[in-house]
Write a protein that holds these residues in place. Structure first.
Motif, PDB file in Angstrom:
ATOM      1  N   MET A 164       0.824  -1.208   0.000  1.00  0.00           N
ATOM      2  CA  MET A 164       0.000   0.000   0.000  1.00  0.00           C
ATOM      3  C   MET A 164       0.857   1.258   0.000  1.00  0.00           C
ATOM      4  O   MET A 164       0.582   2.210  -0.736  1.00  0.00           O
ATOM      5  CB  MET A 164      -0.896  -0.010   1.239  1.00  0.00           C
ATOM      6  CG  MET A 164      -2.008   1.002   1.227  1.00  0.00           C
ATOM      7  SD  MET A 164      -3.454   0.475   0.271  1.00  0.00           S
ATOM      8  CE  MET A 164      -2.983   0.869  -1.397  1.00  0.00           C
ATOM      9  N   ILE A 167       2.506   1.817  -3.466  1.00  0.00           N
ATOM     10  CA  ILE A 167       1.520   2.320  -4.422  1.00  0.00           C
ATOM     11  C   ILE A 167       1.263   3.801  -4.165  1.00  0.00           C
ATOM     12  O   ILE A 167       1.180   4.608  -5.101  1.00  0.00           O
ATOM     13  CB  ILE A 167       0.210   1.508  -4.316  1.00  0.00           C
ATOM     14  CG1 ILE A 167       0.432   0.093  -4.839  1.00  0.00           C
ATOM     15  CG2 ILE A 167      -0.914   2.186  -5.099  1.00  0.00           C
ATOM     16  CD1 ILE A 167      -0.746  -0.833  -4.600  1.00  0.00           C
ATOM     17  N   LYS A 168       1.166   4.161  -2.905  1.00  0.00           N
ATOM     18  CA  LYS A 168       0.933   5.564  -2.540  1.00  0.00           C
ATOM     19  C   LYS A 168       2.079   6.450  -3.014  1.00  0.00           C
ATOM     20  O   LYS A 168       1.848   7.574  -3.467  1.00  0.00           O
ATOM     21  CB  LYS A 168       0.782   5.667  -1.019  1.00  0.00           C
ATOM     22  CG  LYS A 168       0.491   7.073  -0.520  1.00  0.00           C
ATOM     23  CD  LYS A 168       0.392   7.085   0.994  1.00  0.00           C
ATOM     24  CE  LYS A 168       0.200   8.514   1.501  1.00  0.00           C
ATOM     25  NZ  LYS A 168       0.196   8.568   2.978  1.00  0.00           N
ATOM     26  N   ALA A 173      -2.607  10.265  -5.126  1.00  0.00           N
ATOM     27  CA  ALA A 173      -4.067  10.305  -5.176  1.00  0.00           C
ATOM     28  C   ALA A 173      -4.605  10.682  -3.800  1.00  0.00           C
ATOM     29  O   ALA A 173      -3.842  10.983  -2.888  1.00  0.00           O
ATOM     30  CB  ALA A 173      -4.614   8.947  -5.622  1.00  0.00           C
ATOM     31  N   TRP A 176      -6.336   5.244  -1.266  1.00  0.00           N
ATOM     32  CA  TRP A 176      -5.798   3.978  -1.781  1.00  0.00           C
ATOM     33  C   TRP A 176      -6.359   2.853  -0.912  1.00  0.00           C
ATOM     34  O   TRP A 176      -6.485   3.010   0.310  1.00  0.00           O
ATOM     35  CB  TRP A 176      -4.276   3.938  -1.686  1.00  0.00           C
ATOM     36  CG  TRP A 176      -3.550   5.097  -2.286  1.00  0.00           C
ATOM     37  CD1 TRP A 176      -2.910   5.142  -3.490  1.00  0.00           C
ATOM     38  CD2 TRP A 176      -3.340   6.389  -1.702  1.00  0.00           C
ATOM     39  NE1 TRP A 176      -2.325   6.368  -3.690  1.00  0.00           N
ATOM     40  CE2 TRP A 176      -2.575   7.162  -2.610  1.00  0.00           C
ATOM     41  CE3 TRP A 176      -3.747   6.979  -0.508  1.00  0.00           C
ATOM     42  CZ2 TRP A 176      -2.209   8.470  -2.352  1.00  0.00           C
ATOM     43  CZ3 TRP A 176      -3.379   8.287  -0.253  1.00  0.00           C
ATOM     44  CH2 TRP A 176      -2.612   9.023  -1.168  1.00  0.00           C
ATOM     45  N   SER A 177      -6.668   1.714  -1.505  1.00  0.00           N
ATOM     46  CA  SER A 177      -7.175   0.604  -0.692  1.00  0.00           C
ATOM     47  C   SER A 177      -6.842  -0.743  -1.328  1.00  0.00           C
ATOM     48  O   SER A 177      -6.677  -0.848  -2.544  1.00  0.00           O
ATOM     49  CB  SER A 177      -8.693   0.719  -0.481  1.00  0.00           C
ATOM     50  OG  SER A 177      -9.363   0.761  -1.728  1.00  0.00           O
ATOM     51  N   GLU A 265      -7.326  -0.689  -5.405  1.00  0.00           N
ATOM     52  CA  GLU A 265      -8.159   0.397  -5.935  1.00  0.00           C
ATOM     53  C   GLU A 265      -7.603   1.748  -5.472  1.00  0.00           C
ATOM     54  O   GLU A 265      -7.225   1.902  -4.310  1.00  0.00           O
ATOM     55  CB  GLU A 265      -9.596   0.217  -5.440  1.00  0.00           C
ATOM     56  CG  GLU A 265     -10.601   1.172  -6.050  1.00  0.00           C
ATOM     57  CD  GLU A 265     -12.012   0.872  -5.570  1.00  0.00           C
ATOM     58  OE1 GLU A 265     -12.925   0.801  -6.413  1.00  0.00           O
ATOM     59  OE2 GLU A 265     -12.210   0.719  -4.349  1.00  0.00           O
ATOM     60  N   ILE A 266      -7.545   2.711  -6.406  1.00  0.00           N
ATOM     61  CA  ILE A 266      -7.063   4.063  -6.093  1.00  0.00           C
ATOM     62  C   ILE A 266      -8.112   5.060  -6.551  1.00  0.00           C
ATOM     63  O   ILE A 266      -8.673   4.934  -7.649  1.00  0.00           O
ATOM     64  CB  ILE A 266      -5.716   4.357  -6.791  1.00  0.00           C
ATOM     65  CG1 ILE A 266      -4.690   3.270  -6.456  1.00  0.00           C
ATOM     66  CG2 ILE A 266      -5.181   5.716  -6.379  1.00  0.00           C
ATOM     67  CD1 ILE A 266      -3.386   3.426  -7.205  1.00  0.00           C
ATOM     68  N   LYS A 269      -7.002  10.882  -8.578  1.00  0.00           N
ATOM     69  CA  LYS A 269      -5.604  11.215  -8.826  1.00  0.00           C
ATOM     70  C   LYS A 269      -5.364  12.697  -8.553  1.00  0.00           C
ATOM     71  O   LYS A 269      -6.173  13.554  -8.899  1.00  0.00           O
ATOM     72  CB  LYS A 269      -5.236  10.887 -10.277  1.00  0.00           C
ATOM     73  CG  LYS A 269      -3.760  11.101 -10.588  1.00  0.00           C
ATOM     74  CD  LYS A 269      -3.436  10.673 -12.001  1.00  0.00           C
ATOM     75  CE  LYS A 269      -1.968  10.882 -12.327  1.00  0.00           C
ATOM     76  NZ  LYS A 269      -1.632  10.455 -13.700  1.00  0.00           N
ATOM     77  N   ASP A 279      -0.357   4.930 -15.523  1.00  0.00           N
ATOM     78  CA  ASP A 279      -0.694   4.643 -14.123  1.00  0.00           C
ATOM     79  C   ASP A 279      -1.143   3.194 -13.975  1.00  0.00           C
ATOM     80  O   ASP A 279      -0.770   2.505 -13.022  1.00  0.00           O
ATOM     81  CB  ASP A 279      -1.815   5.571 -13.642  1.00  0.00           C
ATOM     82  CG  ASP A 279      -1.396   7.031 -13.587  1.00  0.00           C
ATOM     83  OD1 ASP A 279      -0.245   7.292 -13.218  1.00  0.00           O
ATOM     84  OD2 ASP A 279      -2.213   7.893 -13.938  1.00  0.00           O
ATOM     85  N   LEU A 283       0.478   0.237 -11.717  1.00  0.00           N
ATOM     86  CA  LEU A 283      -0.345  -0.452 -10.727  1.00  0.00           C
ATOM     87  C   LEU A 283      -0.344  -1.957 -10.961  1.00  0.00           C
ATOM     88  O   LEU A 283      -0.253  -2.755 -10.013  1.00  0.00           O
ATOM     89  CB  LEU A 283      -1.771   0.087 -10.773  1.00  0.00           C
ATOM     90  CG  LEU A 283      -2.721  -0.401  -9.680  1.00  0.00           C
ATOM     91  CD1 LEU A 283      -2.174  -0.069  -8.302  1.00  0.00           C
ATOM     92  CD2 LEU A 283      -4.103   0.200  -9.867  1.00  0.00           C
TER      93      LEU A 283
END
Length: 470
Positions: A164, A167-168, A173, A176-177, A265-266, A269, A279, A283
């Motif tokens: 996580m 990705i962040k 964004a 983020w999850s 899931e994000i 943006k 992107d 991902l």
């Protein structure tokens, strides 16, 4: 069409340049003072500057320096009259791309302008390529770091947190999850969520196919949703619960060995640019790394569970019970707290095996374990200790609490028949002994021995009862 800023006090000469440049598809902008020139640059009105040497050379090259400071990438072409001394020309050329001697012809002017514009285009392309290269190097470095970091742990929570945060770092964004698939219910569970409303969505569930994440899981395909409000797949329930406003979404499935694990899931943006294919590529690469690490962590956790779980009943096994008991007693002794041991032995279990066989005897032991597990809650621990014996360890609980729980278990075991799913009616009871720290012993061996002896006294005096160690 290029915008050419002409900075010259010679109005007639400047208008001639305007005519020539206009006729060849350029857009000239006139400035006959330093102030007008800088205002035009501040408005962004220039792809190239045609600058009079006379104006550039004044006040210790102030205008030329100001242009260079404001727009260092801008090509500056100096128009030099023959009256300008050679020393001044040499000094001026240090801040230029090119120069052209007055008087000059139309062709010479246009060729000089085109050279300057081409140089600007090449510099811009080089900057973009360099930026892309630097970004790619950062991405590859991140992927390498992710792979190394993920390989360094088999703890599922740590794996999810690492994924996580990476990705962040890569995709800026608002939220983020990671949603993991609960295979028992076929639902997606928010396991990790970052962002302003992250804590509010944790452990929320989505049905398969519900919302964008549910669609991604069901179809096992990535997706970019530019406008969530107009997308029929979007589920408003999460926003309504949290007060978050989802505008755009990018999501990809987590798949390992062809099996769906979950969805990343994000939302929303940052900046002006929307989510794009680049992107999505980032991902997906991270998701591929993550899926392997998550699968490995799950397999490791499963192996750990199997090592401490009784195969038949699903309760903890005797080995784990002994380790747990020793650790719990150590903590109790250190904190000055009580600890209780409940020892259960089923009555007449041999008759069940003799009457129905060992297969249904094993099923009976499983059903007994289910009734025990329904009453024992952490931090208490229930185990199958061997054969038809069960042991409970109750940290922080003294004789009164242990007697109460033991009686509840005894009643639950005796209340309903077993093997009803097999259209049989098998009734059992249990003999139960209890020993407590510090009243009945200071070691696990002493406590187990005292509880075992209390249980045998119950066996010898009619069974189906609870007795505290003497």
């Amino acid at each position: 069409m290029a915008v050419i800023l002409i900075v010259d006090e010679d109005r007639l000469f400047a208008l001639t340049l305007v005519h020539v440049l206009n006729s060849h598809g350029h857009q000239p902008v006139l400035a006959d003072s330093e102030r007008e020139a800088m205002e035009a640059l501040e408005r962004g009105e220039a792809d190239l500057v045609l600058l009079s040497a006379e104006m550039a050379g004044r006040k210790n090259l102030n205008l030329l320096k100001a242009i260079r400071k404001a727009r260092p990438e801008l090509p500056v072409v100096l128009s030099v009259a023959r009256t300008v001394p050679k020393d001044t020309r040499d000094q001026l050329r240090g801040g230029l791309y090119d120069y052209i001697n007055k008087p000059f012809g139309h062709v010479e002017l246009l060729m000089t302008v085109e050279r300057g514009l081409e140089r600007k285009r090449l510099l811009q392309e080089n900057r973009e390529l360099l930026g892309d290269l630097e970004q790619r190097v950062r991405e590859l470095s991140t992927f390498n770091l992710v792979a190394k970091t993920l390989n360094s742990t088999l703890n599922l929570k740590e794996v999810l947190d690492i994924v996580m945060n990476k990705i962040k770092d890569l995709i800026m964004a608002e939220a983020w999850s990671i949603l993991m698939l609960d295979e028992s219910t076929n639902e997606l569970v928010f396991e990790v969520a970052l962002g302003e409303k992250g804590e509010q969505v944790k452990e929320m569930r989505l049905a398969m196919g519900q919302g964008v994440a549910g669609w991604v899981a069901q179809n096992q395909q990535p997706v970019i949703v530019a406008d969530a409000a107009s997308d029929q797949r979007f589920f408003k329930g999460v926003d309504q619960r949290t007060g978050f406003r989802t505008q755009s979404i990018i999501a990809t499935p987590l798949i390992s060995r062809g099996r769906l694990l979950g969805v990343v899931e994000i939302m929303n943006k940052m900046g002006d640019a929307p989510f794009d294919d680049k992107d999505l590529e980032l991902l997906q690469i991270l998701a591929d790394h993550a899926a392997i690490a998550i699968e490995n962590a799950r397999l490791y956790e499963k192996a750990q569970r199997l090592a401490i779980t009784d195969d038949l009943t699903g309760l903890y096994n005797s080995r784990h019970c002994d380790l747990f008991m020793k650790e719990a007693l150590k903590k109790a002794r250190s904190a000055g707290l009580p600890l209780s041991i409940i020892f259960i032995d089923l009555d007449h279990m041999k008759e069940v095996d003799d009457s129905y066989g060992h297969l249904l005897g094993g099923q009976t032991l499983r059903e007994v374990a289910e009734r025990i597990a329904a009453l024992v809650r952490p931090p208490d621990m229930a185990s199958r200790y061997g054969g038809d014996e069960y042991v409970m360890v109750l940290p922080g609980k003294g004789p009164e609490a242990a007697l109460k729980l033991a009686e509840e278990i005894r009643v639950r075991i005796a209340a309903e028949p077993f093997l009803t799913a097999e259209k049989l009616s098998c009734r059992l009871t249990a003999s139960i002994g209890i020993a407590c720290y510090p009243q009945h012993g200071g070691t696990t061996d002493e406590l187990l021995s005292k509880a075992d002896k209390a249980m045998y006294r119950v066996k010898e005096t009619g069974k189906n009862r609870v007795e505290l160690a003497g």
